[in-house]
Scaffold this motif. Sequence first.
Motif, PDB file in Angstrom:
ATOM      1  N   LEU A   1       0.732  -1.070   0.045  1.00 41.17           N
ATOM      2  CA  LEU A   1       0.058   0.052   0.124  1.00 41.17           C
ATOM      3  C   LEU A   1       0.866   1.340   0.069  1.00 41.17           C
ATOM      4  N   ASN A   2       0.673   2.226  -0.728  1.00 37.79           N
ATOM      5  CA  ASN A   2       1.420   3.425  -1.037  1.00 37.79           C
ATOM      6  C   ASN A   2       0.672   4.873  -1.163  1.00 37.79           C
ATOM      7  N   THR A   3      -0.733   4.601  -1.135  1.00 37.30           N
ATOM      8  CA  THR A   3      -1.433   5.799  -1.522  1.00 37.30           C
ATOM      9  C   THR A   3      -2.873   5.605  -0.719  1.00 37.30           C
TER      10      THR A   3
ATOM     11  N   SER B   1      -6.143   7.987  -0.327  1.00 37.50           N
ATOM     12  CA  SER B   1      -7.019   9.220  -1.106  1.00 37.50           C
ATOM     13  C   SER B   1      -8.206   9.412  -0.182  1.00 37.50           C
TER      14      SER B   1
ATOM     15  N   ASN C   1      -3.573  11.856  -0.693  1.00 33.76           N
ATOM     16  CA  ASN C   1      -4.208  12.524  -1.567  1.00 33.76           C
ATOM     17  C   ASN C   1      -5.367  13.037  -1.101  1.00 33.76           C
TER      18      ASN C   1
ATOM     19  N   GLU D   1      -2.381  -1.223  -3.672  1.00 33.75           N
ATOM     20  CA  GLU D   1      -1.505   0.015  -3.593  1.00 33.75           C
ATOM     21  C   GLU D   1      -2.404   1.096  -3.160  1.00 33.75           C
ATOM     22  N   GLU D   2      -3.411   1.320  -3.361  1.00 36.06           N
ATOM     23  CA  GLU D   2      -4.465   2.377  -3.224  1.00 36.06           C
ATOM     24  C   GLU D   2      -5.491   2.082  -2.446  1.00 36.06           C
ATOM     25  N   TRP D   3      -5.950   3.117  -1.463  1.00 32.15           N
ATOM     26  CA  TRP D   3      -7.239   3.276  -0.926  1.00 32.15           C
ATOM     27  C   TRP D   3      -7.957   4.236  -1.060  1.00 32.15           C
ATOM     28  N   PHE D   4      -9.135   4.407  -1.512  1.00 29.17           N
ATOM     29  CA  PHE D   4      -9.890   5.514  -1.829  1.00 29.17           C
ATOM     30  C   PHE D   4     -11.012   5.610  -0.737  1.00 29.17           C
TER      31      PHE D   4
ATOM     32  N   GLY E   1     -10.320   2.870  -5.668  1.00 27.78           N
ATOM     33  CA  GLY E   1      -9.870   4.204  -6.468  1.00 27.78           C
ATOM     34  C   GLY E   1     -11.221   5.112  -6.774  1.00 27.78           C
TER      35      GLY E   1
END
Length: 452
Positions: free
Chosen positions: A96-98, A100, A135, A316-319, A329
């Motif tokens: 995980l790197n993001t 949002s 983000n 890699e991303e959780w929104f 996302g």
Amino acid sequence: MNTLRPIHIFERNGKYFAVDVHNTFCFECDEITYDALQYYPENTQNKILRILSHKYSKTELLEVWSELEWLRTIGSILKHQKIETWANLLTQNIGLNTLSFLIKKDQLAQFQKIMPLALLRALPQVPTQQKFKINLLLAEKIDTLKGCYELLSELLSSTLPLNDKSLTINLHLSIPNHICETLKIGRDEKIFFIFENVSLEFFQRFDAYDENEFSKLLNEQRGKVLFLPTFLPFIPTIEKFWNNGIKRVILDPSAPFILNPEINIANFFQELTDLTILYTQQLEKRNRYLLEPIMEYFLNIQHGNSVRRRDPAGAEEWFITPDGDVYGGYLYYKNNLCKLGNIQSSDIPITGAESVYSLGINTTPACTHCWAKNLCGGGHGAVHYQLGGKITEPHTNWCNLQRKWIEEIIVQYQELNNAGISLSPEVQTNIEMPHPGKLTVLKHIFQGLFKE
């Protein structure tokens, strides 16, 4: 059975191109090399000489064979991959790197509650020494934006373990209506201003700008425009950005399929192809624009970077929405697809079969026999679901048109290389360079190694 040949070849407008399917190395070649590559490397030298003897002399064919073997020897094509390296690519963990956060004007208090919970759940999933970004996506103008940032900064500096992680905070601002009117862009288009690695000093400078100086603000603060097109054509909107001095634009090619389910796939890819050609022409004119993802494709070809997973969803991303719902996302959220859980009430899984965690070329069956997989990266799961009903199964028509577009990217990359254009994600460095000579035949590559 569909067998993937080690070198993909194609012709476009009387020119010939070849791509090593196991990396991103590609080149423009002459007709004799193109003909030989239809049989190389699966066939022996003698067999290729016999097959093509009616068209070329033995001397010509032996020269081509030597050049191909030289490229193979130096590892440009058909590079041998150790089994350990191959196994590592298949088993490597994606971290995980993001994070949002969607922030709405009437739900700031909820954001203040959700944010610390999300960080506490997410940080254990972020690998040590990982570059980690947050983000802040604002769907509308919020007067207390600076306060949101101050709250986040205080939380990060006082209560959370971040010593082993490199953190940046990025701001995504929905484009104001008055700017849409200035640019003559429809208000129903999804457009965001992006400012990366913001700080309190940024907000002080931000407040000093006149609201009509948006292009100056973007260029001086190294901001970008994120454009999620809903309708065709979208090229005129990008040209409006350029004409108004906006130099950095990100086009999301997945957005139209989610925001406009009725969009015609073939028409979309034709528009994308036309945009790729137009962007190449702008670069040849020395116009210093950055247009993603096209520049990214160019640079991946140039540097030999393979894309194992194009869609960062989940792994890699959780929104995260104001209510704490977690998606892969923004487009998954817009389509209400593949909700991963809720920060307040459930654990967020980090693996799962037949889900967003199974995306990418290593786990998508359709990518197994695709020559373009290392440039494509497997596509976007929400698009696959929209077109075919499963996020892990790309639609056949989408794949065919995606490959055609990637061929055009390769053609345009070679055009830029032949014109001596320096490629860079930094718009300031896109300047004229000494002409390196055309890569029109493989022997130019071969002989060029000994010229200096």
